[in-house]
Structure formats: C-alpha cells, structure tokens
Design a protein around this motif. Structure first.
Motif, PDB file in Angstrom:
ATOM      1  N   MET A   1       0.856  -1.193   0.000  1.00  0.00           N
ATOM      2  CA  MET A   1       0.000   0.000   0.000  1.00  0.00           C
ATOM      3  C   MET A   1       0.885   1.234   0.000  1.00  0.00           C
ATOM      4  O   MET A   1       1.634   1.472   0.954  1.00  0.00           O
ATOM      5  N   ASP A   2       0.843   2.042  -1.043  1.00  0.00           N
ATOM      6  CA  ASP A   2       1.678   3.233  -1.138  1.00  0.00           C
ATOM      7  C   ASP A   2       1.293   4.226  -0.054  1.00  0.00           C
ATOM      8  O   ASP A   2       0.120   4.508   0.179  1.00  0.00           O
ATOM      9  N   GLY A   3       2.295   4.799   0.606  1.00  0.00           N
ATOM     10  CA  GLY A   3       2.042   5.829   1.600  1.00  0.00           C
ATOM     11  C   GLY A   3       1.632   5.305   2.960  1.00  0.00           C
ATOM     12  O   GLY A   3       1.384   6.085   3.858  1.00  0.00           O
ATOM     13  N   ALA A   4       1.531   3.994   3.131  1.00  0.00           N
ATOM     14  CA  ALA A   4       1.081   3.435   4.398  1.00  0.00           C
ATOM     15  C   ALA A   4       2.135   3.614   5.480  1.00  0.00           C
ATOM     16  O   ALA A   4       3.332   3.522   5.227  1.00  0.00           O
ATOM     17  N   VAL A   5       1.657   3.880   6.699  1.00  0.00           N
ATOM     18  CA  VAL A   5       2.520   3.927   7.874  1.00  0.00           C
ATOM     19  C   VAL A   5       2.139   2.752   8.758  1.00  0.00           C
ATOM     20  O   VAL A   5       1.023   2.678   9.273  1.00  0.00           O
ATOM     21  N   TYR A   6       3.054   1.812   8.914  1.00  0.00           N
ATOM     22  CA  TYR A   6       2.791   0.590   9.669  1.00  0.00           C
ATOM     23  C   TYR A   6       3.317   0.748  11.087  1.00  0.00           C
ATOM     24  O   TYR A   6       4.446   1.214  11.297  1.00  0.00           O
ATOM     25  N   ARG A   7       2.500   0.336  12.068  1.00  0.00           N
ATOM     26  CA  ARG A   7       2.921   0.406  13.462  1.00  0.00           C
ATOM     27  C   ARG A   7       2.972  -0.992  14.053  1.00  0.00           C
ATOM     28  O   ARG A   7       2.038  -1.786  13.882  1.00  0.00           O
ATOM     29  N   PHE A   8       4.075  -1.282  14.732  1.00  0.00           N
ATOM     30  CA  PHE A   8       4.213  -2.551  15.438  1.00  0.00           C
ATOM     31  C   PHE A   8       5.024  -2.276  16.699  1.00  0.00           C
ATOM     32  O   PHE A   8       6.136  -1.753  16.641  1.00  0.00           O
ATOM     33  N   ASP A  16       6.370   4.799   2.412  1.00  0.00           N
ATOM     34  CA  ASP A  16       6.511   5.712   1.282  1.00  0.00           C
ATOM     35  C   ASP A  16       7.773   6.560   1.415  1.00  0.00           C
ATOM     36  O   ASP A  16       8.540   6.723   0.453  1.00  0.00           O
ATOM     37  N   ARG A  17       8.020   7.082   2.610  1.00  0.00           N
ATOM     38  CA  ARG A  17       9.192   7.926   2.829  1.00  0.00           C
ATOM     39  C   ARG A  17      10.420   7.119   3.227  1.00  0.00           C
ATOM     40  O   ARG A  17      11.493   7.677   3.433  1.00  0.00           O
ATOM     41  N   ARG A  18      10.253   5.799   3.370  1.00  0.00           N
ATOM     42  CA  ARG A  18      11.355   4.930   3.781  1.00  0.00           C
ATOM     43  C   ARG A  18      11.972   5.470   5.078  1.00  0.00           C
ATOM     44  O   ARG A  18      13.152   5.785   5.155  1.00  0.00           O
ATOM     45  N   ARG A  19      11.125   5.531   6.124  1.00  0.00           N
ATOM     46  CA  ARG A  19      11.565   6.094   7.394  1.00  0.00           C
ATOM     47  C   ARG A  19      11.066   5.214   8.533  1.00  0.00           C
ATOM     48  O   ARG A  19       9.876   4.896   8.627  1.00  0.00           O
ATOM     49  N   GLY A  24       8.779   7.823  18.227  1.00  0.00           N
ATOM     50  CA  GLY A  24       8.845   9.129  17.583  1.00  0.00           C
ATOM     51  C   GLY A  24      10.224   9.586  17.186  1.00  0.00           C
ATOM     52  O   GLY A  24      10.363  10.610  16.522  1.00  0.00           O
ATOM     53  N   GLN A  25      11.276   8.824  17.558  1.00  0.00           N
ATOM     54  CA  GLN A  25      12.637   9.183  17.206  1.00  0.00           C
ATOM     55  C   GLN A  25      13.098   8.371  15.995  1.00  0.00           C
ATOM     56  O   GLN A  25      12.938   7.140  15.987  1.00  0.00           O
ATOM     57  N   ARG A  26      13.644   9.050  15.009  1.00  0.00           N
ATOM     58  CA  ARG A  26      14.060   8.361  13.799  1.00  0.00           C
ATOM     59  C   ARG A  26      15.174   7.362  14.092  1.00  0.00           C
ATOM     60  O   ARG A  26      16.106   7.644  14.843  1.00  0.00           O
ATOM     61  N   VAL A  27      15.085   6.203  13.455  1.00  0.00           N
ATOM     62  CA  VAL A  27      16.110   5.169  13.552  1.00  0.00           C
ATOM     63  C   VAL A  27      16.854   5.127  12.220  1.00  0.00           C
ATOM     64  O   VAL A  27      16.247   4.900  11.172  1.00  0.00           O
ATOM     65  N   ASP A  28      18.153   5.365  12.249  1.00  0.00           N
ATOM     66  CA  ASP A  28      18.940   5.332  11.019  1.00  0.00           C
ATOM     67  C   ASP A  28      19.236   3.886  10.647  1.00  0.00           C
ATOM     68  O   ASP A  28      19.782   3.123  11.446  1.00  0.00           O
ATOM     69  N   VAL A  29      18.853   3.512   9.435  1.00  0.00           N
ATOM     70  CA  VAL A  29      19.032   2.146   8.950  1.00  0.00           C
ATOM     71  C   VAL A  29      19.660   2.199   7.566  1.00  0.00           C
ATOM     72  O   VAL A  29      19.297   3.054   6.740  1.00  0.00           O
ATOM     73  N   LEU A  37      13.215  -4.591   5.028  1.00  0.00           N
ATOM     74  CA  LEU A  37      12.212  -4.531   6.091  1.00  0.00           C
ATOM     75  C   LEU A  37      10.856  -4.100   5.538  1.00  0.00           C
ATOM     76  O   LEU A  37       9.814  -4.699   5.864  1.00  0.00           O
ATOM     77  N   CYS A  38      10.855  -3.063   4.695  1.00  0.00           N
ATOM     78  CA  CYS A  38       9.591  -2.609   4.093  1.00  0.00           C
ATOM     79  C   CYS A  38       8.918  -3.724   3.306  1.00  0.00           C
ATOM     80  O   CYS A  38       7.696  -3.910   3.384  1.00  0.00           O
TER      81      CYS A  38
END
Length: 404
Positions: A1-8, A16-19, A24-29, A37-38
C-alpha cells in the motif's frame, strides 16, 4: 500500500518515505536493509522467499547469500529483533522469511508529487554542473538526491555521466542518497572535468574540493574520502576545520606506496607494481594481463570478466597519459604531517585483507588523527561491491556515525 505507515510495538515504518522511528525518534538504517524490512512488512501475510528478496534487493545484480544474511541481520537489529530472538522477523524453513509482529496501518501519506521530467525518486534526480578551481581548471560536480549534504571526494577514477550505470558505483548511489544529497565531482584530468590537468599537486586537489563546496553553497558538511580521496579529505579537514563536521575514510591511506616504503624490498615492490600499472595503461587491450592484475587489487573477489569491465571503464574516464600521471602522483601523496590537525570526529573503515592498500594504513590513520575510531571489516575488496557482505555493514556504520 503506497504511503502506508505501519505500526508494530513502539515502532512506526513509513513505507513511502522509507523512514523508521521508535517512540517518535528516527532510527537510522542502511537503505537496502530498510528496503528489505519494508518488503517483509508490506507482504506480512505470507512467507517471502529468499529468491524473491534477492531479486528485489539486487535490482538486476546478483545478491549473495552472505550479503542477504547481513542485510537481514541489520533489519532485525534496527527493530530490536535478532537472528535468535525472531519475535518480529521469523525464519521459515526451508528458504523464506515472514514478518509476524502484530501490525496496524496507522495512516496513509498524501500522494507523492509527480516525478521530475526524465526522473523518478529523489535519489534518481541528478544535476551536473561546473565550477572553476582556484587556478581556473574546470571541475564538474553533481548533486544527487535530497536532504542534508554528504560530500564525497574524487577518487580513482570517476566519470559523472557514466557512474550511475556502472556496476562499480551504482550501489553507492542507492546507499548514499536515501535521505541525503550526495555531492560528488570528477577529479581534474578525468570524467567531465578538464583533461588538461596543468598543475597536479595535493594543494590543487584540496582547492578543487573547496571550489565545489563553494559552488554548492555549503557551510558545514560531512566528508567521505575513498581510497586516495581519503588523503585529500584528510588534508581538507585539516585546512578547513570550520567546514567539516564529520570525516569518513574508507580504504584510505596517509602515505602513497612509494612514500611509505620502508626498505629496499618494499620500494622495489612499489616500483614493480607501478611498472605493471604503466604497462597496462600503455596497452591497447583492456583484457591484458597487466590491467587484470591492476583491477584485481581493487576487486580481489571479482571475476576476470569483471576485472576486464573495470579496466574498460577506466579507459573511458581519462586518457592514458593522464592515467599514468595519476598513478605516479598518488604513489607519492603524503598527509601524515597534517593528519594530527584534523579536529572533527573521524570514522575509519577498512577491509582487513585489502589487496590494494594494506590495513596497516588504516591503523596509521587511526593513530595520526586524534578523535578517530577504527572499524575493520572482513573482506579483500579495496572498493566495496554491491554483493560484498561488507557493503551493508559499511553503510550501517556510516549512517550511525552521521546521526551522532
């Protein structure tokens, strides 16, 4: 699904943004591990085979079993999982993986703007421009991607218009332009820069880098130096400490092969190595044994066909006369006297069995540069290839270092 934000759990993955973020803190991968992962999260309803992951990750290039395992390990660690824990990403026998964590789709991002003409994602957008160095030499530089800058010094050998499709460099764009704008340029004497080299000293190479930084309008930025580009990066960081926020040196050295030769035997070996390279450049055959030997030092684990392709690519980047001059000058480069003046945090990454630049050079750099840390990776390649198990590990260390 384009643009989806998945929470687990405490994680959110914006596909979509590959983030990826945690509380709430960005994890650098590392970008390719994040792609993996996506893909697993987006296809969490089924087992994803290793072959499918290799096809997806390779983008037309082969991905080894070891490289896939390294990317999977990086993806697991990013979300608090591990090879033994497997509470989120589970290995399914015989050859597959499944994302098993309870997942909700929290929101959908707005539609992305239409791509620029002739381009796709931000990482695919590139602008090539030209500037003049202090002595008037024309220097070609390119801006690729969007985000905070990452400047890469020129190294042996480049061509801005060819590198995007070269198997040697294509994966570097995928790795370095996610969330960042990669600034790179062709050395004077090669690529799209002026082939009339004129003066060719370390000071000239530092001035070329400074001209590019000025042309782009950069104030303070991280600097990546690969191979002999590492020596230029060290000299620049020592000269312009106010501009360099972080220094990353990969497969680098402080002293060229002739300068660091400490005995008659080492000097003889350096001269023989230079003579072989000279013979290769003077040869009209890209598959000559001389050029194959030279290429094998850069790509120790490659095939003869890949060595021939590397040699053919080099011939497209500059003239034989310039190639010979590069070879001779780089064996005499020396920044050991100024390395102690580098004041920014420095990360030094090197293959333990680098066939071109011995690991002792990495140790020397780590000793000379005050605020530095050294990471040694398993492998023999001087230039990391896309399927080299060290490549995703290199990117993970780089991104973690830049996030500090």
């Amino acid at each position: 699904m384009d643009g989806a934000v998945y929470r687990f759990g405490q994680y959110a993955l914006d596909a979509d943004r590959r983030r990826l973020s945690h509380d709430g803190q960005r994890v650098d991968v590392e970008p390719r591990a994040l792609d993996l992962l996506c893909h697993l999260v987006e296809h969490r309803g089924r087992v994803v085979s290793e072959d499918e992951l290799r096809d997806m990750m390779g983008r037309g290039h082969a991905v080894s079993e070891a490289a896939l395992a390294a990317l999977l390990r990086t993806a697991r660690l990013a979300i608090g999982d591990s090879d033994t824990r497997q509470q989120l990403i589970r290995t399914m026998r015989p050859h597959g993986y499944r994302f098993v964590a309870h997942t909700t789709v929290a929101s959908t991002a707005p539609a992305a703007p239409p791509p620029a003409p002739g381009g796709g994602a931000a990482a695919d957008r590139e602008v090539i421009r030209f500037c003049r160095s202090a002595d008037g030499t024309r220097i070609a530089y390119a801006l690729t991607g969007e985000g905070p800058p990452l400047v890469k010094t020129a190294n042996w050998l480049t061509h801005l218009d060819l590198d995007r499709t070269s198997p040697m460099w294509a994966h570097w764009f995928d790795g370095l332009t996610r969330g960042r704008q990669l600034v790179r340029y062709d050395e004077r004497g090669c690529g799209l820069s002026s082939w009339d080299m004129g003066s060719f000293t370390l000071d000239d190479l530092v001035a070329d880098l400074d001209a590019v930084a000025d042309a782009v309008g950069l104030d303070r930025f991280p600097l990546l130096g690969v191979s002999q580009g590492g020596a230029v990066a060290v000299a620049y960081a020592a000269l312009r400490p106010e501009r360099v926020s972080h220094l990353i040196l990969t497969s680098a050295y402080a002293r060229g092969q002739l300068i660091r030769a400490g005995s008659h035997a080492e000097r003889d070996a350096a001269e023989v190595d230079l003579d072989i390279a000279r013979a290769g450049w003077r040869s009209q055959d890209s598959s000559s044994s001389f050029l194959r030997y030279f290429a094998s030092q850069f790509l120790a684990d490659a095939t003869p066909a890949e060595w021939d392709a590397f040699a053919a690519y080099q011939r497209q980047t500059t003239s034989p006369a310039n190639g010979l001059r590069f070879l001779e000058e780089f064996t005499r480069i020396d920044v050991s006297g100024v390395a102690h003046e580098v004041t920014c945090p420095t990360l030094i990454i090197h293959s333990r069995d680098d066939a071109r630049v011995p690991v002792a050079q990495a140790l020397e750099l780590a000793t000379l540069i005050p605020d530095s840390r050294l990471v040694l990776l398993e492998g023999r390649n001087h230039l990391f290839t896309g399927d080299d198990p060290a490549w995703p590990t290199f990117l993970t260390h780089l991104y973690n270092f830049l996030s500090e």
